[in-house]
Design a protein around this motif. Structure first.
Motif, PDB file in Angstrom:
ATOM      1  N   LYS A 465     -12.129  31.937 -23.826  1.00  0.00           N
ATOM      2  CA  LYS A 465     -10.773  31.807 -23.285  1.00  0.00           C
ATOM      3  C   LYS A 465     -10.355  30.352 -23.181  1.00  0.00           C
ATOM      4  N   THR A 466     -11.269  29.563 -22.646  1.00  0.00           N
ATOM      5  CA  THR A 466     -10.929  28.172 -22.395  1.00  0.00           C
ATOM      6  C   THR A 466     -10.556  27.480 -23.703  1.00  0.00           C
ATOM      7  N   ARG A 487      -5.789  27.290 -14.820  1.00  0.00           N
ATOM      8  CA  ARG A 487      -6.830  28.319 -14.813  1.00  0.00           C
ATOM      9  C   ARG A 487      -7.077  28.825 -13.400  1.00  0.00           C
ATOM     10  N   ASP A 544      -5.757  30.398 -17.809  1.00  0.00           N
ATOM     11  CA  ASP A 544      -7.078  30.918 -18.126  1.00  0.00           C
ATOM     12  C   ASP A 544      -7.474  31.800 -16.941  1.00  0.00           C
TER      13      ASP A 544
END
Ligand code: TYD
Length: 672
Positions: A465-466, A487, A544
């Protein structure tokens, strides 16, 4: 004496019960007299003079309070209260008795006026007496019980009036005799009240003071602070309008019922329906619409009453009018309780008394003015016959008055609604539907049309994801968009502390629900401090993790109810939902295997946990495919990137043509 604290508990205090019986009787007599006197005044006159005669009765009933109110309060303090009340009741008994005996309109006015003057002395004496008979902690209950009988006796009086009219209709031939019977009956209620109070030796001779400032003074003092708050301003407009409309209806009811072919019995029924409707409205609305905005409800109730009134004015059928009158009463009743509650809840303690005094005084003046104006309006309109098909539609003064009142109610309701609306931008229909289902409506989409785009990346551990969110952000910035990458957990100062708490392996024994709430708390802060402001200025936000992480980890993973977690998060985020959620799907073994660093508290959960989480994400995406993009994260990175861009492109305010890709697809190297 039982100390139950219930209303029946208060009535178990014998002296209070006696006083209460006397009070109920005189309230009952009061309502009955309104009906009987207006009926009698009507039968003593002919034609359009009837309008004025009836209006005159109501004016005469309202006037003394304005003129003599303060004086009566002062006098009540000076004389023995029991004697004052007994004498007042005997006087009222005699005056009521004299009206049918004399049988003249002028005396009817004089006597009615005198009865009201006498009542003005009775009321403060009674008010001052109650605290002597009831212990302090039950005073509020006592007041409630008094209030119930004051208004509760209205429909009973209306029903009695109808029954009396029916009975006397058999025995007597004229309307006048019918009304007379009600007046005799009424006179007797005051005699009984006098006897009841006479036997009440518990009333002390005198102590304490009840001061009643002049009505004009109260109104003037009230103006000063009413203007200062929007809520009280809206409330005032609503109450004044509602009472103006109500006054018009009361003033014209008798004539209208007669025009529809109804007699005194029908008049009594229609009158009683107002109160039946009020009672039902007051009881049901707060229960059915438990979570609905009270401020909105206030305006709506008045508008509703206005609509009922329009129908009453145009549907010339007695049964329909009676039913619609109940609806009208319901609207008024709802507005009344809501207004009452709002003053109690939202007006500062020190101002509440004055607010009430102000509203009550204003209401009296408004009632008086409208009741006095109604006959003139009705008279000015005259009678009109409109041919509709084969039939003829009657449009007379009363219709006009009712329509005018309806118009006032609707306009005033709208004004109050706008002034007081505390949920601006939330569509009323959805708000209402949600309230009917017993939920609070939280908008799916933030209201402003001009907000930016909200994108969320979700997925299990090590799904990438990051990396993907950063790549997407860079691509978007290249297109010239204002992009905020963020995030969860831990994108705010407060959030960082929560993150430490949540992910630290030292945190042991954290309950699943506590964990859920901490994530939600982090999210609430995140939305308020970072996401919402960015969206409001039109930026694209790429986060995120977001709500779905809680649904998957705490819901599916910890096996809490997903629906409940969704509720909590809806509340925490004010209903802010991403425009698109990108789920990077990867088997948990693969994902966890990608880690080099030591596992945090959640990562170190067993494999089955992470499998449930993965299934949780997929289930969410399957339920709402239009809001999700599920990408197989085991594919080569370029493929993942392309799939994401293809989907995001369609969402952008200024879509990026696919041909532009060639120029911008250079992929910078990202290291976490
Ligand atoms: P993560 O994105 O994995 O942070 P990092 O990549 O820096 O380790 O998120 C931290 C952990 O928090 C992750 O294991 C998932 C978990 N989590 C929840 O359980 N519920 C939530 O609502 C969120 C946002 C995260």
């Amino acid at each position: 004496m039982t100390r139950t604290g219930s209303s029946s508990g208060v009535l178990s205090i014998k002296p209070f019960r006696r006083l209460w019986i006397a009070l109920s009787l005189s309230s009952f007599g009061d309502w009955l007299s309104i009906l009987a006197l207006t009926a009698l005044a009507g039968s003593l006159t002919k034609g359009s003079a009837e309008n004025y005669a009836i209006g005159g009765v109501l004016v005469v009933k309202l006037l003394p309070a304005l003129v003599f109110g303060p004086l009566a309060g002062a006098v009540a303090d000076r004389f023995d209260r029991r004697t004052t009340m007994v004498i007042a009741d005997i006087l009222r008994f005699s005056l009521f008795l004299s009206i049918p005996i004399v049988g003249r309109l002028d005396w009817l006015y004089v006597a009615t006026f005198l009865v009201e003057v006498v009542t003005l002395f009775w009321i403060p004496a009674k008010e001052a007496t109650v605290p002597n008979l009831v212990p302090k902690d039950r005073l509020e209950r006592a007041n409630q019980v008094s209030l119930i009988s004051t208004y509760g006796s209205a429909p009973v009086a209306a029903a009695t009036f109808s029954v009396l009219a029916l009975i006397s209709g058999v025995v007597f031939s004229t309307h006048r005799q019918q009304a007379n019977l009600a007046l005799y009956f009424n006179a007797v209620t005051f005699l009984i009240s006098a006897i009841t109070i006479f036997s009440l030796h518990e009333i002390p001779r005198q102590d304490g003071k009840v001061s009643v400032p002049s009505i004009l003074k109260q109104i003037l003092a009230g103006w000063r602070f009413v203007g200062s708050t929007r809520m009280v301003r809206g409330l005032t407009v609503g109450i004044v309008g509602a009472f103006a409309a109500g006054g018009a209806v009361i003033g014209i009811a008798k004539v209208y019922v007669k025009a529809l072919g109804g007699g005194d019995a029908a008049y009594g029924v229609v009158f009683g329906m107002v109160f039946v409707g009020m009672a039902v409205g007051m009881f049901l609305a707060p229960r059915i619409l438990k979570d609905f905005s009270r401020r909105r409800l206030f305006g709506l109730a008045i508008i509703g009453a206005g609509v009922a009134l329009v129908l009453i004015a145009v549907i010339e059928n007695l049964v329909m009018v009676a039913l619609l009158t109940a609806l009208l009463g319901a609207g008024a009743g709802v507005a009344w309780v809501v207004g009452y509650t709002l003053v109690g809840l939202e007006v500062e303690d020190s101002l509440r008394g004055r607010t009430w005094a102000f509203l009550q005084s204003l209401v009296r003046v408004v009632l008086l003015l409208t009741v006095a104006a109604v006959p003139f309006i009705a008279g000015a309109v005259g009678e009109h016959r409109i041919k509709v098909g084969d039939g003829v539609y009657h449009f007379d003064g009363p219709n006009a008055v009712l329509l005018l009142a309806a118009l006032v109610a609707v306009i005033v309701g709208l004004l109050a609604y706008r002034q007081m609306d505390d949920r601006k931008g939330i569509p009323l229909s959805r708000d209402l539907l949600a309230a009917l289902r017993g939920e609070e409506y939280v908008p799916e989409e933030p209201k402003s049309g001009e907000r930016g785009v909200f994108l969320a990346f979700e997925g299990g551990e090590g799904a990438g994801k990051t990396t993907q969110s950063r790549l997407l952000a860079i691509w978007l910035r290249d297109q010239g968009f204002d992009v905020v990458t963020t995030r969860e957990p831990g994108s705010t100062k407060i959030g960082m502390r929560l993150r430490a708490l949540l992910l630290d392996k030292e945190t042991t024994g954290l309950a699943a629900r506590a964990e859920t709430l901490l994530y939600a708390a982090d999210r609430a802060q995140h939305v308020a401090e970072v996401i919402r402001p960015a969206l409001d200025r039109g930026a694209i936000v790429v986060t995120d993790r977001y709500v779905d992480s809680s649904l998957a980890y705490q819901g599916a993973g910890r096996e809490l109810k997903v629906k409940e977690i969704a509720e909590v998060n809806r509340w925490a985020t004010g209903g802010l939902t991403p425009d698109l959620t990108i789920v990077l799907d990867v088997p948990s073994d693969v994902g966890l295997g990608r880690f080099a660093s030591p596992a945090d508290r959640i990562e170190s959960e067993p494999r089955e946990f992470h499998e449930r989480v993965r299934r949780g994400f997929r289930a969410l995406a399957e339920a709402e495919p239009h809001r999700y993009l599920v990408v197989d994260a085991t594919q080569p990175q370029e493929d993942i990137v392309r799939q994401i861009r293809d989907r995001v492109r369609a969402l952008l305010p200024d879509p990026v043509p696919a041909t532009a890709e060639a120029v911008t697809s250079t992929m910078p190297v990202i290291s976490d």
